[in-house]
Design a protein around this motif. Structure first.
Motif, PDB file in Angstrom:
ATOM      1  N   SER A 264      76.957  68.714 -15.661  1.00  0.00           N
ATOM      2  CA  SER A 264      76.211  69.346 -16.752  1.00  0.00           C
ATOM      3  C   SER A 264      75.506  68.270 -17.577  1.00  0.00           C
ATOM      4  CB  SER A 264      77.160  70.128 -17.654  1.00  0.00           C
ATOM      5  OG  SER A 264      78.035  69.221 -18.321  1.00  0.00           O
TER       6      SER A 264
ATOM      7  N   SER B 171      84.257  60.814  -8.429  1.00  0.00           N
ATOM      8  CA  SER B 171      83.118  61.628  -8.834  1.00  0.00           C
ATOM      9  C   SER B 171      83.247  62.083 -10.279  1.00  0.00           C
ATOM     10  CB  SER B 171      82.970  62.840  -7.913  1.00  0.00           C
ATOM     11  OG  SER B 171      81.717  63.449  -8.134  1.00  0.00           O
TER      12      SER B 171
ATOM     13  N   ARG C 163      67.955  65.983 -10.253  1.00  0.00           N
ATOM     14  CA  ARG C 163      68.227  66.418 -11.634  1.00  0.00           C
ATOM     15  C   ARG C 163      68.727  65.272 -12.515  1.00  0.00           C
ATOM     16  NH1 ARG C 163      71.534  70.780  -9.152  1.00  0.00           N
ATOM     17  NH2 ARG C 163      70.134  72.503  -8.710  1.00  0.00           N
TER      18      ARG C 163
ATOM     19  N   HIS D   2      83.926  70.531  -9.160  1.00  0.00           N
ATOM     20  CA  HIS D   2      84.021  69.642  -8.006  1.00  0.00           C
ATOM     21  C   HIS D   2      84.876  70.298  -6.925  1.00  0.00           C
ATOM     22  CE1 HIS D   2      83.994  65.743  -5.963  1.00  0.00           C
ATOM     23  NE2 HIS D   2      85.293  65.878  -5.765  1.00  0.00           N
TER      24      HIS D   2
ATOM     25  N   GLN E   6      77.647  63.568  -3.472  1.00  0.00           N
ATOM     26  CA  GLN E   6      76.356  64.232  -3.272  1.00  0.00           C
ATOM     27  C   GLN E   6      76.364  65.703  -3.673  1.00  0.00           C
ATOM     28  OE1 GLN E   6      75.440  63.858   0.882  1.00  0.00           O
ATOM     29  NE2 GLN E   6      76.998  65.311   1.546  1.00  0.00           N
ATOM     30  N   ASP E   7      77.543  66.344  -3.650  1.00  0.00           N
ATOM     31  CA  ASP E   7      77.585  67.767  -3.997  1.00  0.00           C
ATOM     32  C   ASP E   7      77.993  68.004  -5.454  1.00  0.00           C
ATOM     33  OD1 ASP E   7      80.162  66.928  -3.628  1.00  0.00           O
ATOM     34  OD2 ASP E   7      80.729  68.458  -2.171  1.00  0.00           O
ATOM     35  N   SER E   8      78.129  66.930  -6.234  1.00  0.00           N
ATOM     36  CA  SER E   8      78.446  67.085  -7.663  1.00  0.00           C
ATOM     37  C   SER E   8      77.224  67.599  -8.410  1.00  0.00           C
ATOM     38  CB  SER E   8      78.872  65.743  -8.270  1.00  0.00           C
ATOM     39  OG  SER E   8      80.013  65.239  -7.629  1.00  0.00           O
ATOM     40  N   ASP E   9      77.456  68.514  -9.322  1.00  0.00           N
ATOM     41  CA  ASP E   9      76.365  69.067 -10.136  1.00  0.00           C
ATOM     42  C   ASP E   9      76.788  68.981 -11.610  1.00  0.00           C
ATOM     43  OD1 ASP E   9      74.075  70.309 -10.981  1.00  0.00           O
ATOM     44  OD2 ASP E   9      74.675  72.325 -10.353  1.00  0.00           O
TER      45      ASP E   9
ATOM     46  N   GLU F 226      70.342  70.965  -1.145  1.00  0.00           N
ATOM     47  CA  GLU F 226      71.015  71.099  -2.442  1.00  0.00           C
ATOM     48  C   GLU F 226      71.463  69.740  -2.979  1.00  0.00           C
ATOM     49  OE1 GLU F 226      72.174  72.988  -5.809  1.00  0.00           O
ATOM     50  OE2 GLU F 226      71.031  73.862  -4.151  1.00  0.00           O
ATOM     51  N   CYS F 227      71.938  68.865  -2.077  1.00  0.00           N
ATOM     52  CA  CYS F 227      72.345  67.513  -2.482  1.00  0.00           C
ATOM     53  C   CYS F 227      71.159  66.743  -3.060  1.00  0.00           C
ATOM     54  CB  CYS F 227      72.905  66.742  -1.282  1.00  0.00           C
ATOM     55  SG  CYS F 227      74.362  67.493  -0.535  1.00  0.00           S
TER      56      CYS F 227
ATOM     57  N   ARG G  34      68.462  68.070  -4.432  1.00  0.00           N
ATOM     58  CA  ARG G  34      68.138  68.674  -5.729  1.00  0.00           C
ATOM     59  C   ARG G  34      69.094  68.191  -6.817  1.00  0.00           C
ATOM     60  NH1 ARG G  34      66.628  72.856  -2.255  1.00  0.00           N
ATOM     61  NH2 ARG G  34      68.701  73.809  -2.216  1.00  0.00           N
ATOM     62  N   ASN G  35      70.379  68.083  -6.478  1.00  0.00           N
ATOM     63  CA  ASN G  35      71.362  67.576  -7.447  1.00  0.00           C
ATOM     64  C   ASN G  35      70.998  66.167  -7.903  1.00  0.00           C
ATOM     65  OD1 ASN G  35      72.927  69.895  -7.341  1.00  0.00           O
ATOM     66  ND2 ASN G  35      74.394  69.058  -5.867  1.00  0.00           N
TER      67      ASN G  35
END
Length: 295
Positions: free
Chosen positions: A94, A160, A26, A209, A89-92, A19-20, A22-23
């Protein structure tokens, strides 16, 4: 959708999962993207599945968040970027945040403002939704709700989601390597403000977050939880910063009030209790004796 001209992005990895990756992938359409990997075992970008447009720097060891950010920013400056978006690394984030935050910074700079950094309000559903912005106050932090449309002057932002003005980077100086992880963002923001730069919150933007591990609920209140090692760094670096002359007394007073409360909470409610208490006390001792860097 593409990013703002001159925008670069730094993502710090530490033992990332799929997932990290993929983030991070993006983000490549929004600016020059640099991933600094603090994982102990170095892997190639293709092994991880990173987009080949990402500049990937495997450190092969955990060099800490401050050093990783500094490495990433130096690469963005070399690539002629003018702003730097920073993410865990886990921030997604917008697409709206990725495009609007650098533009908001540019608008403030065009007005003639000396701005070091601008950042969104962060949202952690586990801790009760959107967190307020923070100003230092005597014995207690002043919480400023993220309302209205104009940027709000604050005392610090979490790393972050923040957007740095790279024109001010050399004047303010890099993140402090010796702090390693906790309070790195706070120290840099305080240093920026001490040199006459503004730290701004963008009330119209949000970053989802997760702060720390599963939150601790005690007597109806919710507290972020961390590992014993993170509590070591939190206590050590807080003590180290309390000893410094340029850190405002308003923040120091707040921390000194929180110290005994946190120690009691960790000793009574965190598992394993002995480990959390031991690491917190070790952190206080190392802060008092001037020990810095990685534990």
């Amino acid at each position: 959708m593409t990013g703002h001209q001159g925008t670069g992005i730094v993502v710090v990895f530490y033992r990332p999962d799929g997932e990290c990756v993929r983030n991070a992938n993006r983000l490549v359409g929004f600016g020059c993207c640099v991933v600094i990997d603090n994982t102990e075992e170095a892997r190639s970008a293709s092994e991880l599945g990173l987009d080949d447009r990402i500049v990937y720097v495997p450190n092969g060891q955990n060099r800490g968040i401050a050093t990783a950010i500094n490495q990433g920013i130096e690469r963005l400056i070399a690539a002629k970027c003018t702003t730097a978006l920073l993410f865990d690394q886990d921030s997604d984030p917008s697409p709206e945040l990725l495009t609007r935050l650098p533009r908001l910074l540019e608008v403030e700079l065009r007005k003639g403002g000396r701005v070091a950094v601008i950042g969104p309000a962060y949202e952690d559903s586990r801790l009760g939704g959107v967190a307020p912005f923070v100003r230092f106050g005597c014995l207690k932090l002043r919480r400023i709700q993220p309302t209205g449309f104009e940027p709000i002057e604050v005392d610090f932002l979490i790393t972050s989601g923040s957007c740095l003005n790279l024109a001010a980077w050399r004047d303010i100086g890099p993140m402090e390597d010796t702090l390693f992880i906790d309070f790195v963002d706070l120290e840099w923001c305080v240093r920026a403000r001490s040199k006459g730069y503004a730290v701004l919150g963008a009330p119209t933007l949000r970053l989802v977050h997760a702060l720390g591990g599963e939150p601790l609920r005690i007597f109806g209140r919710t507290y972020p939880s961390h590992s014993p090692v993170r509590h070591y760094y939190m206590f050590r670096n807080a003590v180290a910063l309390v000893k410094r002359s340029y850190i405002p007394w308003s923040w120091k007073s707040t921390e000194l009030v929180k110290f005994p409360v946190r120690l009691v909470l960790y000793a009574l409610f965190m598992r394993p209790r002995g480990s959390h208490l031991h690491m917190a006390i070790l952190g206080i001792w190392h802060g008092l004796t001037g020990r810095t860097g990685e534990l």
